[in-house]
Design a protein around this motif. Structure first.
Motif: not given
Length: 222
Positions: A120-128, A135-142
């Motif tokens: 859901g976090q990746a989907e939320a990133a795409r939705s904005i 999304s990979l560098t700012l949300i997923i990889l950390p």
């Protein structure tokens, strides 16, 4: 014990080379492993295939062969040269070979961390409107890095121990090579062997304890 005292500085010099190799290979493998995992989870089929092939081939190839290929293929055949000084050139060739090998394991550790991040976090990133790389560098990889600190620590410990295989790449200045030279001169010596073992334990044990503590400190609460 007398042999250990006599040849201690010589062995310590070789052990220091192992530590330098580990630092160089560790930094490069973390960078390259991050690139590889980005390829493996990429929406581009060609990048996914390239990353998968590299990881599967390297992980199932003995380290000695990887280092031998680095020395014979990259240095001798392709003429890749980092320095006109043979010892320095061998150091960097072996360091790159060790990093290329370790990066495959770093990639798989990070991929397991990415799998723990809720979809859901990746989907939320795409939705904005964030791109895949954003999304990979700012949300997923950390979050992935925080989830796999302990496994990455195990990979780094294995890599530190793998520096003793540096002689397979033609680097004849590490602790294992120096120990063999001493053994050829004086005969097998248990104190010398135990001294090298304790030296590696003095490095790997703190790394294990530190990464374990850091993993608990930065654990992601789900």
């Amino acid at each position: 014990m007398d042999e250990l005292i006599q040849y201690g500085p010589f062995l310590a010099e070789g052990f220091l080379e192992n530590i330098k190799l580990a630092l160089v290979a560790g930094v490069i493998s973390l960078i390259f492993g991050t690139v590889l995992v980005s390829m493996r989870v990429s929406p581009t089929p060609v990048l996914r295939a390239a990353g998968t092939i590299y990881v599967n081939v390297v992980r199932n190839t003995p380290l000695t062969l990887v280092l031998a290929f680095s020395a014979l293929g990259l240095s001798d055949t392709l003429g890749l040269t980092f320095s006109t000084v043979p010892r320095v050139n061998s150091f960097w060739v072996v360091g790159l070979g060790l990093a290329a090998y370790t990066s495959a394991f770093v990639c798989e550790a990070l991929r397991s961390g990415i799998n723990t991040v809720p979809l859901g976090q990746a989907e939320a990133a795409r939705s904005i409107g964030l791109t895949f790389m954003q999304s990979l560098t700012l949300i997923i990889l950390p979050q992935a890095f925080r989830s796999v600190i302990a496994p990455l620590g195990s990979v780094m410990i294995a890599m530190i121990k793998n520096t003793t295989v540096a002689t397979a790449g033609g680097y004849l200045a590490d602790a294992a090579a120096n120990m063999k030279e001493v053994f050829d001169t004086t005969g097998a010596s248990i104190p010398i062997f135990l001294g090298i073992v304790l030296a590696f334990m003095a490095v790997t044990l703190p790394v294990g304890y530190f990464t374990g503590w850091l993993a608990r400190r930065l654990a992601v609460v789900r």
